[in-house]
Design an enzyme around this catalytic site. Structure first.
Site, mmCIF file in Angstrom:
data_model
loop_
_atom_site.group_PDB
_atom_site.id
_atom_site.type_symbol
_atom_site.label_atom_id
_atom_site.label_comp_id
_atom_site.label_asym_id
_atom_site.label_seq_id
_atom_site.Cartn_x
_atom_site.Cartn_y
_atom_site.Cartn_z
ATOM 1 N N CYS A 139 13.377 10.223 7.665
ATOM 2 C CA CYS A 139 13.263 10.007 8.938
ATOM 3 C C CYS A 139 14.686 9.925 9.607
ATOM 4 C CB CYS A 139 12.655 8.323 9.157
ATOM 5 S SG CYS A 139 13.551 7.651 7.652
ATOM 6 N N LYS A 148 0.796 -1.318 -0.089
ATOM 7 C CA LYS A 148 -0.144 -0.072 0.217
ATOM 8 C C LYS A 148 0.896 1.259 0.007
ATOM 9 C CE LYS A 148 -1.794 2.905 2.563
ATOM 10 N NZ LYS A 148 -1.835 4.170 2.096
HETATM 11 P P1 NAI Z 1 1.549 8.253 8.437
HETATM 12 O O1 NAI Z 1 2.053 7.563 9.336
HETATM 13 O O2 NAI Z 1 -0.076 8.794 8.644
HETATM 14 O O3 NAI Z 1 1.384 7.642 6.808
HETATM 15 C C1 NAI Z 1 2.498 6.498 6.433
HETATM 16 C C2 NAI Z 1 1.525 5.379 5.754
HETATM 17 O O4 NAI Z 1 0.760 4.985 6.530
HETATM 18 C C3 NAI Z 1 0.705 5.955 4.735
HETATM 19 O O5 NAI Z 1 0.679 5.064 3.574
HETATM 20 C C4 NAI Z 1 -0.727 6.057 5.179
HETATM 21 O O6 NAI Z 1 -1.534 5.874 4.375
HETATM 22 C C5 NAI Z 1 -0.624 4.694 6.083
HETATM 23 N N1 NAI Z 1 -1.448 4.840 7.458
HETATM 24 C C6 NAI Z 1 -2.078 5.899 7.847
HETATM 25 N N2 NAI Z 1 -2.670 5.701 8.824
HETATM 26 C C7 NAI Z 1 -2.829 4.382 8.754
HETATM 27 C C8 NAI Z 1 -3.400 3.284 9.652
HETATM 28 N N3 NAI Z 1 -4.512 3.774 10.768
HETATM 29 N N4 NAI Z 1 -3.310 1.917 9.306
HETATM 30 C C9 NAI Z 1 -2.482 1.574 8.632
HETATM 31 N N5 NAI Z 1 -2.041 2.440 7.823
HETATM 32 C C10 NAI Z 1 -1.925 3.793 7.774
HETATM 33 O O7 NAI Z 1 2.374 9.432 8.182
HETATM 34 P P2 NAI Z 1 1.824 10.848 7.775
HETATM 35 O O8 NAI Z 1 0.385 11.200 8.066
HETATM 36 O O9 NAI Z 1 2.033 10.920 5.971
HETATM 37 O O10 NAI Z 1 2.888 11.998 8.057
HETATM 38 C C11 NAI Z 1 2.685 12.557 9.383
HETATM 39 C C12 NAI Z 1 4.257 12.320 10.026
HETATM 40 O O11 NAI Z 1 4.697 11.264 10.176
HETATM 41 C C13 NAI Z 1 5.235 13.123 9.450
HETATM 42 O O12 NAI Z 1 5.355 14.643 9.629
HETATM 43 C C14 NAI Z 1 6.348 12.651 9.734
HETATM 44 O O13 NAI Z 1 6.641 13.225 11.284
HETATM 45 C C15 NAI Z 1 6.105 11.201 10.167
HETATM 46 N N6 NAI Z 1 6.625 10.296 9.040
HETATM 47 C C16 NAI Z 1 7.603 9.613 8.982
HETATM 48 C C17 NAI Z 1 7.961 8.755 7.978
HETATM 49 C C18 NAI Z 1 9.521 7.990 8.129
HETATM 50 O O14 NAI Z 1 10.017 7.781 7.163
HETATM 51 N N7 NAI Z 1 9.575 7.431 9.146
HETATM 52 C C19 NAI Z 1 7.554 8.865 6.721
HETATM 53 C C20 NAI Z 1 6.158 9.499 6.787
HETATM 54 C C21 NAI Z 1 5.770 10.307 7.694
#
Ligand code: NAI
Ligand code: MG
Length: 498
Positions: free
Chosen positions: A305, A196
């Site tokens: 990250c 996904k």
């Molecule tokens: P997110 O963690 O919500 O999204 C990442 C992935 O998880 C996306 O594919 C999203 O559709 C999916 N997702 C979201 N909610 C979910 C759920 N309940 N169950 C299963 N999958 C789910 O991150 P978002 O909202 O895009 O970004 C928010 C913050 O997260 C950013 O500001 C950053 O701090 C952090 N982040 C960290 C990342 C990393 O590489 N460690 C990458 C993206 C965001």
């Protein structure tokens, strides 16, 4: 050798066409026919439309992946054949490099040149590297000594078997590369996958889906369901027929994944947030470490990250480091990812723009000193100024929380003894940087930092051979390298009396 950077017109057509999801060998609409919009973050304009998967689509994809796992042809292919198909996929990624890089620039906003020389070749290399492991993820023979069976002889060995059907949920900061990090080891181990992609950036993963089929990876081995977190990701994480879930994204959602996985106790690996310390000692070569510290935070607009978001500079060089990084920040050319002059593109979405600007406001309210930057650029697109904040403390949100934008806090330190606890004062432990010409200090500090990766006199160096992952709330498990195989392997002990 320099790669010539070209905008690929095919990528524009791909982005504009209504994109479907990959289930088995079919490109399908969502069961309920819904779609969602994808945006160009440099303008906020709609780029195209993509199928909006829901739990019914996830269920269909999981059943397809299950069938592909349980019966041929994937299961019947030799490890060598599997590896060769993965290697071809790596080649195809390179052949389609301009198209994939253009899709990343359009959908994510990152500079085309960066996508072309970093994201694309790293993704290809991941498949090339992991293709070699397909034949090498083997068990061992064991020598037994069973005290209550004196004289008995055994032939005992371990088998490395694929874990089964894997759900993989990825973020938007490196859309293609994160797909590669996830798919590579899963395929090398013989798993089947439901992937996904992030709703902000689904396009390059869909293009990758075409290349996966073209490479000869059988239908059903990789299924790609596009959609939102709660609608598409959550049912995948909770699905009872999924044997393992791998997630990269926010720590907040990572914790929800753990809960969702509890139903059938599927295996979980997590690559989550960070607030990584980057340490410049007084004896460092400042001509390298100042641009290095700027790159550590500003690369990919701070949307990494592992971004070096907490900069520590030894007291005697503190002013020089702050001035140098600020100077660097001021000179970064911010613009559309498709403009060849651009060094930093927009943030990925309006949500991220608001989030990062919210952090900048909170820093100001808490009394942080803005050395440079501190606001939005223009009023169209999601651009933020490269920002350096001083005078922060660990109680301030800007120093404690992951901002995921081009914002670095910088602080002086007096001694290594004072530095190490401060650098480790974070709920995260993903990465760290150390800049020094003292070889003992470099390795001693590397040993004391609680981080899954420590870079010495460099930052943001990635290689398919080098494991990546976090301590503490930065996650569970390691991606890339030989370690990644553990995430997708079940070990079976077989013991025969002979
Ligand atoms: P997110 O963690 O919500 O999204 C990442 C992935 O998880 C996306 O594919 C999203 O559709 C999916 N997702 C979201 N909610 C979910 C759920 N309940 N169950 C299963 N999958 C789910 O991150 P978002 O909202 O895009 O970004 C928010 C913050 O997260 C950013 O500001 C950053 O701090 C952090 N982040 C960290 C990342 C990393 O590489 N460690 C990458 C993206 C965001
Ligand atoms: Mg979210």
């Amino acid at each position: 050798m320099a790669t010539e950077i070209k905008i690929d017109e095919g990528a524009r057509r791909f982005a504009a066409a209504e994109q479907r999801m990959l289930i088995g060998s079919d490109w399908v609409e969502a069961a309920d026919g819904r779609t969602f919009e994808v945006y160009d973050p440099s303008t906020g304009d709609v780029l195209g439309h993509v199928a909006r998967g829901g739990s019914e689509d996830i269920d269909r994809a999981v059943k397809t992946a299950r069938a592909a796992f349980d019966s041929g042809p994937w299961k019947d292919m030799t490890a060598s054949e599997r590896g060769r198909a993965m290697h071809r996929l790596g080649d195809l990624i390179l052949e389609h490099g301009d198209e994939l890089a253009t899709l990343e620039a359009l959908d994510n906003g990152k500079p085309l040149g960066v996508a072309r020389v970093a994201d694309v070749p790293l993704a290809a290399d991941l498949f090339h590297y992991m293709s070699g492991w397909a034949t090498k993820n083997t068990g061992s023979t064991l020598s037994l000594n069973v005290p209550y069976m004196p004289g008995a002889k055994f032939h005992a060995y371990t088998l490395h078997e694929p874990v089964g059907v894997v759900g993989q949920i990825i973020p938007w900061n490196f859309p293609l590369l994160m797909a590669a990090w996830k798919l590579g080891p899963a395929l090398a181990c013989g798993c089947t996958v439901v992937l996904k992609p992030a709703e902000q950036t689904p396009l390059s993963a869909l293009k990758l889906g075409e290349l996966i089929l073209e490479a000869g990876i059988p239908a059903g081995v990789v299924n790609i369901v596009t959609g939102f977190g709660e609608e598409t990701g959550a049912p995948l994480a909770a699905h009872d027929e999924v044997d393992k879930i791998a997630f990269t994204g926010s720590t907040e959602v990572g914790k929800m994944i753990v809960q969702a996985a509890a139903g059938n106790l599927k295996k979980v690996s997590l690559e989550l947030g960070g607030k990584s310390p980057n340490v410049v000692f007084a004896d460092a070569d400042l001509e390298e470490s100042i641009p290095g510290a700027a790159n550590a935070i500003f690369f990919n607009h701070g949307q990494c990250c592992c971004a070096g978001s907490r900069l520590f500079a030894e007291e005697s060089i503190y002013d020089e480091v702050v001035a140098g990084v600020a100077d660097h920040a001021k000179n970064i050319k911010v613009g559309s990812g498709l403009d060849p002059q651009t060094e930093m593109g927009p943030l990925v979405s309006t949500e991220q723009l608001e989030r990062v600007c919210g952090f900048l406001d909170s820093g100001q309210a808490d009394g942080a000193e803005t050395v440079v930057g501190g606001g939005r650029v223009g009023d169209s697109g999601y651009f933020v100024e490269p920002t350096v904040l001083a005078g922060t403390n660990p109680q301030m949100k800007v120093e404690a929380e992951e901002i995921f934008g081009p914002v670095v806090t910088v602080k002086p330190f007096k001694s290594t003894d004072e530095l190490v606890p401060n650098a480790n004062q974070s709920i995260y432990g993903l990465a760290a940087g150390v800049w020094t010409n003292d070889i003992k200090k470099a390795h001693r500090t590397a040993a004391e930092l609680k981080a899954g990766t420590v870079w010495i006199n460099c930052y943001n160096v990635f290689d398919a051979a080098m494991p990546f992952g976090g301590y503490k709330e930065s996650g569970w498990g390691r991606e890339m390298g030989e370690e990644a195989l553990e995430l997708y392997t079940e070990v079976k002990a077989v013991c025969a009396q002979i």
